[in-house]
Design a protein around this motif. Structure first.
Motif, PDB file in Angstrom:
ATOM      1  N   GLU A 132       0.589  -1.355   0.169  1.00 38.26           N
ATOM      2  CA  GLU A 132       0.240   0.334   0.206  1.00 38.26           C
ATOM      3  C   GLU A 132       0.677   1.575  -0.135  1.00 38.26           C
ATOM      4  O   GLU A 132       0.710   2.210  -1.161  1.00 38.26           O
ATOM      5  CB  GLU A 132      -0.744  -0.027   0.988  1.00 38.26           C
ATOM      6  CG  GLU A 132      -1.771   0.960   1.250  1.00 38.26           C
ATOM      7  CD  GLU A 132      -2.583   1.024   2.513  1.00 38.26           C
ATOM      8  OE1 GLU A 132      -4.098   0.550   2.045  1.00 38.26           O
ATOM      9  OE2 GLU A 132      -2.795   1.373   3.296  1.00 38.26           O
ATOM     10  N   GLN A 133       1.822   1.785   0.778  1.00 38.01           N
ATOM     11  CA  GLN A 133       3.128   2.522   1.367  1.00 38.01           C
ATOM     12  C   GLN A 133       3.409   2.684   0.170  1.00 38.01           C
ATOM     13  O   GLN A 133       3.893   3.625  -0.524  1.00 38.01           O
ATOM     14  CB  GLN A 133       3.485   2.321   2.523  1.00 38.01           C
ATOM     15  CG  GLN A 133       2.166   2.715   3.517  1.00 38.01           C
ATOM     16  CD  GLN A 133       2.899   2.880   4.628  1.00 38.01           C
ATOM     17  OE1 GLN A 133       4.206   2.622   5.416  1.00 38.01           O
ATOM     18  NE2 GLN A 133       2.073   2.797   5.510  1.00 38.01           N
ATOM     19  N   TYR A 134       4.027   1.454  -0.298  1.00 38.79           N
ATOM     20  CA  TYR A 134       5.210   1.792  -1.005  1.00 38.79           C
ATOM     21  C   TYR A 134       5.234   1.759  -2.435  1.00 38.79           C
ATOM     22  O   TYR A 134       5.627   1.925  -3.880  1.00 38.79           O
ATOM     23  CB  TYR A 134       6.408   0.787  -0.529  1.00 38.79           C
ATOM     24  CG  TYR A 134       7.446   0.892   0.472  1.00 38.79           C
ATOM     25  CD1 TYR A 134       6.491   1.939   1.095  1.00 38.79           C
ATOM     26  CD2 TYR A 134       8.183  -0.079   1.009  1.00 38.79           C
ATOM     27  CE1 TYR A 134       7.691   2.399   2.240  1.00 38.79           C
ATOM     28  CE2 TYR A 134       8.592   0.289   2.326  1.00 38.79           C
ATOM     29  CZ  TYR A 134       8.149   1.045   2.792  1.00 38.79           C
ATOM     30  OH  TYR A 134       8.631   1.420   4.341  1.00 38.79           O
ATOM     31  N   GLY A 135       4.031   0.476  -3.396  1.00 39.49           N
ATOM     32  CA  GLY A 135       3.682   0.345  -4.174  1.00 39.49           C
ATOM     33  C   GLY A 135       2.314   0.786  -4.681  1.00 39.49           C
ATOM     34  O   GLY A 135       2.465   1.246  -5.753  1.00 39.49           O
ATOM     35  N   GLU A 136       1.888   1.593  -3.529  1.00 37.61           N
ATOM     36  CA  GLU A 136       0.781   1.898  -3.956  1.00 37.61           C
ATOM     37  C   GLU A 136      -0.738   1.440  -4.244  1.00 37.61           C
ATOM     38  O   GLU A 136      -1.477   1.468  -5.868  1.00 37.61           O
ATOM     39  CB  GLU A 136      -0.105   3.955  -4.353  1.00 37.61           C
ATOM     40  CG  GLU A 136       1.238   4.913  -3.345  1.00 37.61           C
ATOM     41  CD  GLU A 136       1.828   5.806  -4.511  1.00 37.61           C
ATOM     42  OE1 GLU A 136       0.803   6.785  -3.872  1.00 37.61           O
ATOM     43  OE2 GLU A 136       2.770   6.162  -5.284  1.00 37.61           O
ATOM     44  N   VAL A 137       0.066   0.040  -4.621  1.00 37.26           N
ATOM     45  CA  VAL A 137      -1.280  -1.130  -4.860  1.00 37.26           C
ATOM     46  C   VAL A 137      -2.147  -1.066  -5.059  1.00 37.26           C
ATOM     47  O   VAL A 137      -2.774  -0.904  -3.291  1.00 37.26           O
ATOM     48  CB  VAL A 137      -0.122  -2.443  -4.422  1.00 37.26           C
ATOM     49  CG1 VAL A 137      -1.699  -3.439  -5.418  1.00 37.26           C
ATOM     50  CG2 VAL A 137       0.890  -2.766  -5.009  1.00 37.26           C
ATOM     51  N   THR A 138      -3.745  -0.552  -5.618  1.00 44.99           N
ATOM     52  CA  THR A 138      -5.372  -0.413  -5.352  1.00 44.99           C
ATOM     53  C   THR A 138      -5.421  -1.974  -4.395  1.00 44.99           C
ATOM     54  O   THR A 138      -6.094  -0.928  -3.125  1.00 44.99           O
ATOM     55  CB  THR A 138      -5.998  -0.253  -6.121  1.00 44.99           C
ATOM     56  OG1 THR A 138      -5.988  -1.015  -7.544  1.00 44.99           O
ATOM     57  CG2 THR A 138      -5.464   1.142  -7.154  1.00 44.99           C
ATOM     58  N   ASN A 139      -5.108  -2.914  -4.947  1.00 47.70           N
ATOM     59  CA  ASN A 139      -6.213  -4.143  -3.245  1.00 47.70           C
ATOM     60  C   ASN A 139      -4.953  -4.745  -2.654  1.00 47.70           C
ATOM     61  O   ASN A 139      -4.561  -5.965  -3.223  1.00 47.70           O
ATOM     62  CB  ASN A 139      -5.888  -4.966  -4.548  1.00 47.70           C
ATOM     63  CG  ASN A 139      -5.603  -5.755  -5.888  1.00 47.70           C
ATOM     64  OD1 ASN A 139      -4.879  -5.231  -5.655  1.00 47.70           O
ATOM     65  ND2 ASN A 139      -5.967  -6.271  -6.067  1.00 47.70           N
ATOM     66  N   ALA A 140      -4.241  -3.629  -2.062  1.00 48.97           N
ATOM     67  CA  ALA A 140      -2.786  -4.480  -0.798  1.00 48.97           C
ATOM     68  C   ALA A 140      -3.033  -5.382   0.108  1.00 48.97           C
ATOM     69  O   ALA A 140      -2.337  -6.395   0.353  1.00 48.97           O
ATOM     70  CB  ALA A 140      -2.154  -3.067  -0.651  1.00 48.97           C
ATOM     71  N   LYS A 141      -4.447  -5.013   0.583  1.00 48.01           N
ATOM     72  CA  LYS A 141      -4.948  -6.488   1.223  1.00 48.01           C
ATOM     73  C   LYS A 141      -4.965  -7.508   0.747  1.00 48.01           C
ATOM     74  O   LYS A 141      -4.246  -8.434   1.586  1.00 48.01           O
ATOM     75  CB  LYS A 141      -6.201  -5.871   1.293  1.00 48.01           C
ATOM     76  CG  LYS A 141      -6.921  -5.997   3.246  1.00 48.01           C
ATOM     77  CD  LYS A 141      -7.397  -5.529   4.174  1.00 48.01           C
ATOM     78  CE  LYS A 141      -8.424  -6.059   5.042  1.00 48.01           C
ATOM     79  NZ  LYS A 141      -7.701  -6.737   6.103  1.00 48.01           N
TER      80      LYS A 141
END
Ligand code: SAM
Length: 292
Positions: A132-141
């Motif tokens: 979430e923080q380093y990749g700003e991946v939308t579905n990180a969870k």
């Protein structure tokens, strides 16, 4: 960087030596250039030039190694952050989604933490935070949860195994998605933000008055750190709070109110320059305190 011909300069990220070469061209015989790179592969690019000193370590130890070479202060510091083209294009290093290789991603191959360790041993909540923080991946969870489920059945050793196991959670363009995932892993493996913060904090004390720091970043997390540090010389947000603030005198002046970005022409010539931002700060000659 306003290079002074007999000045002392630091290139924190030597890599292929392109920037160092440009600095050396502006220095005379009395000039000096100290170059850092934590990747052993960079050593082979160091020119045979008596003015250059190669330090094969992390730039987070900037001041310590300058002291070791009897250098108290310098006329300029340059950093061109992130991974080099060499590291991206060398399949075995594991930085690129284009090749199959082990999940490695270490810039410094002496360190033990690799992307394999992160992917196979970090907790679900740690993975979630990184993506979430380093990749700003939308579905990180969902991504973190899936990794933990998959790795219970088989270890995610190679890049292909990793990508294949996660096909089902990809959102949008797979290349873009995996680029974000890989960026997050790389930042974690190399503690890129931690090293950048430590290096920035040493800049005010190592620069000579009038000396400049020039930092090139490639994503918003890095750029934000550089921008804020050049403005406030701290990462501690409470220090800017007028209720808690004791008078703090900044030593740096921001030269680039807006970051310098590549032109269309440069981006055509060098696609990898696409997201770069250059910010420059200069150490004040006379501090406000002295002027009073
Ligand atoms: C983008 S490349 C620099 C390319 C270089 N400016 C040139 O002209 O070829 C970044 C280089 O810095 C090194 N590097 C990145 N972070 C570092 C750190 N914290 N300490 C030391 N070297 C680092 C990488 O290993 C890589 O070789």
């Amino acid at each position: 960087m306003k290079i002074v011909p007999d000045g002392v300069y630091v290139d924190c990220t030597f890599g292929g030596g392109g920037h160092s070469k440009a600095i050396l061209e502006k220095l005379n015989q009395n000039g000096k250039l100290i170059v850092f790179d934590q990747d052993d592969d960079a050593k082979q690019n160091v020119p045979n030039d008596p003015r250059i000193i190669f330090v094969p370590h992390n730039f987070r130890h900037l001041q310590r190694f300058l002291k070791l070479h009897n250098i108290k202060s310098v006329d300029g510091v340059l950093a061109d952050l992130g991974v080099s083209s060499h590291q991206f294009d060398e399949a075995d290093r594991g930085f690129s989604i284009r090749y199959d290789a082990e999940l490695d991603m270490r810039m410094d191959q002496r360190q033990t933490l690799t992307a394999f360790t992160v992917v196979n041993t970090y907790s679900e909540s740690q993975l979630h935070k990184i993506f979430e923080q380093y990749g700003e991946v939308t579905n990180a969870k969902t991504l973190a949860k899936t990794i933990v489920e998959v790795r219970n059945n088989s270890s995610l050793k190679s890049i292909d195994a990793f990508k294949n196991a996660l096909r089902g959670v990809v959102k949008g363009n797979p290349n873009r998605y995996f680029a974000q995932v890989f960026q997050a892993l790389r930042i974690e493996v190399n503690d890129e933000l931690g090293a950048l913060k430590e290096m920035l904090q040493q800049i005010p004390s190592i620069l000579k008055p009038g000396g400049r720091a020039a930092i090139i970043t490639f994503h918003s997390l890095e750029d934000r750190l550089v921008k804020n540090f050049f403005r406030h010389e701290t990462f501690d947000e409470t220090e800017g709070d007028p209720f808690t603030m004791t008078e703090k005198i900044n030593q740096l002046k921001v030269i680039t109110k807006k970051p310098i970005e590549p032109s269309e022409k440069e981006m055509k010539q060098n696609k990898r320059a696409r997201s770069s931002k250059l910010r420059v700060a200069e150490k004040l000659v006379a501090l406000a305190k002295d002027k009073r």
